[in-house]
Design an enzyme around this catalytic site. Sequence first.
Site, PDB file in Angstrom:
ATOM      1  CG  ASP A 104      -5.906  42.628 -31.216  1.00  0.00           C
ATOM      2  OD1 ASP A 104      -5.820  41.489 -32.135  1.00  0.00           O
ATOM      3  OD2 ASP A 104      -5.062  43.350 -30.877  1.00  0.00           O
ATOM      4  CD  GLU A 111      -5.892  37.652 -31.798  1.00  0.00           C
ATOM      5  OE1 GLU A 111      -5.046  37.192 -32.541  1.00  0.00           O
ATOM      6  OE2 GLU A 111      -5.598  38.510 -31.011  1.00  0.00           O
TER       7      GLU A 111
HETATM    8  C1  GLC Z   1      -3.433  40.350 -32.745  1.00  0.00           C
HETATM    9  C2  GLC Z   1      -3.587  40.835 -34.257  1.00  0.00           C
HETATM   10  C3  GLC Z   1      -2.389  40.780 -34.757  1.00  0.00           C
HETATM   11  C4  GLC Z   1      -1.664  41.993 -34.155  1.00  0.00           C
HETATM   12  C5  GLC Z   1      -1.747  42.081 -32.532  1.00  0.00           C
HETATM   13  C6  GLC Z   1      -1.242  42.939 -31.777  1.00  0.00           C
HETATM   14  O1  GLC Z   1      -2.922  39.136 -32.601  1.00  0.00           O
HETATM   15  O2  GLC Z   1      -4.411  39.626 -34.857  1.00  0.00           O
HETATM   16  O3  GLC Z   1      -2.599  41.084 -36.232  1.00  0.00           O
HETATM   17  O4  GLC Z   1      -0.377  42.293 -34.509  1.00  0.00           O
HETATM   18  O5  GLC Z   1      -3.045  41.599 -32.067  1.00  0.00           O
HETATM   19  O6  GLC Z   1      -2.614  43.986 -31.807  1.00  0.00           O
END
Ligand code: GLC
Length: 643
Positions: free
Chosen positions: A292, A334
Amino acid sequence: MSSKAKQPISSACMSNAIECKGALPTDGRGDAGLETRAFQKRLERHHDELRWLYMELYDNGDMFAELVDQMKRFFDDRPDRLKALDAAREEAGAWYRSQKMLGMQMYIDNFAGTIAGVEARLPYLERCRVNYIHLMPFLDTPTDKSRSDGGYAVKDFRSVRPDLGTMDDLAHLAQVCHERGISLCMDFVMNHTSEEHEWARRARAGEGEYMSRYFFEANQDVIDRYGRDVPQVFPTTAPGHWTYLPELGQCVMTQFYPYQWDLNYKNPRVFNEMMYNFLYLANQGIDIMRLDAVPYIWKQLGTNCRNLPQVHTLVRMMRMIGEVVCPGVVLLGEVVMAPVEVVPYFGTVEKPECHMLYNVTTMATTWHTVATGDVRLLRLQLDAVCGLPKEYTFLNYLRCHDDIGWGLDYPVLRRWGQEEVPHKRYLNDYFQGYAPGSTSRGALYNADPVTGDARFCATTASMCGIEAAGFEGDAEAMKVAVRKDLMLHAYMLTQSGLPIIYSGDEVGQINDYSYRDDPEKADDSRYIHRGAFPWGLVEEIDREGTVQNRIFLGLLELERIRCDDPIFSAEATVFTKDYSDVSILWIVRERAGKTLHAVFNFSDREKTIWMPERSEYTDLLSGERTELASFELPAWGFAWFEL
Ligand code: GLC
């Protein structure tokens, strides 16, 4: 890099890190011995590079030795069945690249209440042909939803949110999934912890050891500089990068929400402990770790604190640690960034980082294409992706749990006369249903009054017009909306990579506006597409002619074809074809002497499509072979013709 770390690493030093702890037998006997040798071999393969990078960053041999010791401990703790799966996956190569893979992402509570509930619902997921499940954040998080960021504020990396079940439930689910050939993905939220995490609580109490795991700052000049140099993640819902803690008279860095404290990876204790958490979760049977917000994990005053070289060092180390202890586990980055920043997260072929990355620019560009009826930008984007080495595997999706940020290639759009701010305004108007011809419904997200910027939230079905047509009881409009929905899924399935369906999309789930009445959710419009799974709609699947029947069975058929026809192999050569109509997207897949012509109509009008040559094609949808020179493609329709 310190001069000490530059020293060549001798094998003596390597054996130091391993053998001085007495971890490795010199001669393995029986299965345990064999396994240990496999671990040792993998460690030997990566040890020098791992140590080099670790010392470059931390210059701390003791902490490195501890890391290696713990890697062995987690390997020893790894259940035999997972070790067997590791071995099979190592043997198979990039298992996640198979055209037979189909993923679904879901919230446990929305879908089935608890982890045990998900297990009970596996037959439904199998009916959907799903063999990869992304369980949205389920680790312990504050019960106040306005302080949990949908679970992305983690309170404890080793325990499950009590209302969802236990860690044993998770391990059991993983085991049952593996028996059925299903893999499990989870979020590894590594950039920050919740303010309620034990480290944060101890830091707030003034314990220096724990304060050093975060970024504390009292100097207003430094705080202001971050404000100038670093872009905002949530400019309206959580402006700023720091949160003032009156009890300490200092600020703590919080790039996301004020209750999400950024971890300080300059401290090797943070890296080590987070790696232990990672290995612990891998040992529960998790197959895919979604890293993440990974571009944010290294901060440096004077930079924009995104994608810094040290981030790549950390990810490369994670990759090696995973390959040594649990080589079946896949890293999914991500990286919601501009395309030039995304690709480096694959690393190089010799020194890979992530196994898979989100195809985020393609996703955003797809919706731009829906709103403009102009496929030119999408073609550039798809061709750029197709031009990358085939080993680079992308995760394709139409929608996820987050907003759609309009991260498009504006330099190109500008050349075509479309300026960033007015274009974003147009897209947001279009998808809210304000622009002529739009049937979409949804909500803005983080609309920034200063820059005029805003992102967008809605379900796929609502963006395709299913919500509007249903509300208006317009059967003709519904026909087009369902066709658009299926066309977009077909387009997603035409691409190489791992397709992910957002749970609910398979039955055309529309927006859920109830979040607006819940004070804990009202400020976060992403909840519009995080509604409870509509099990009532599942009952409609088998009722001939219902929206659910048309979408669900339509999707199933597409998935079956994708799974079975070798033209969809990840080894195929893929490119787009220049066609004389800007609203026609034409994707070509070539493999073993066969060619697939995948043609998509991004317009409200029926089109006559001319094939490149009069020939006999197989319509993959009907299975029929027909001689074809041209054919009619309805508004928002698609065709899969194989030659
Ligand atoms: C990522 C997640 C999102 C979250 C962010 C902070 O971007 O997809 O939903 O708010 O991380 O952890």
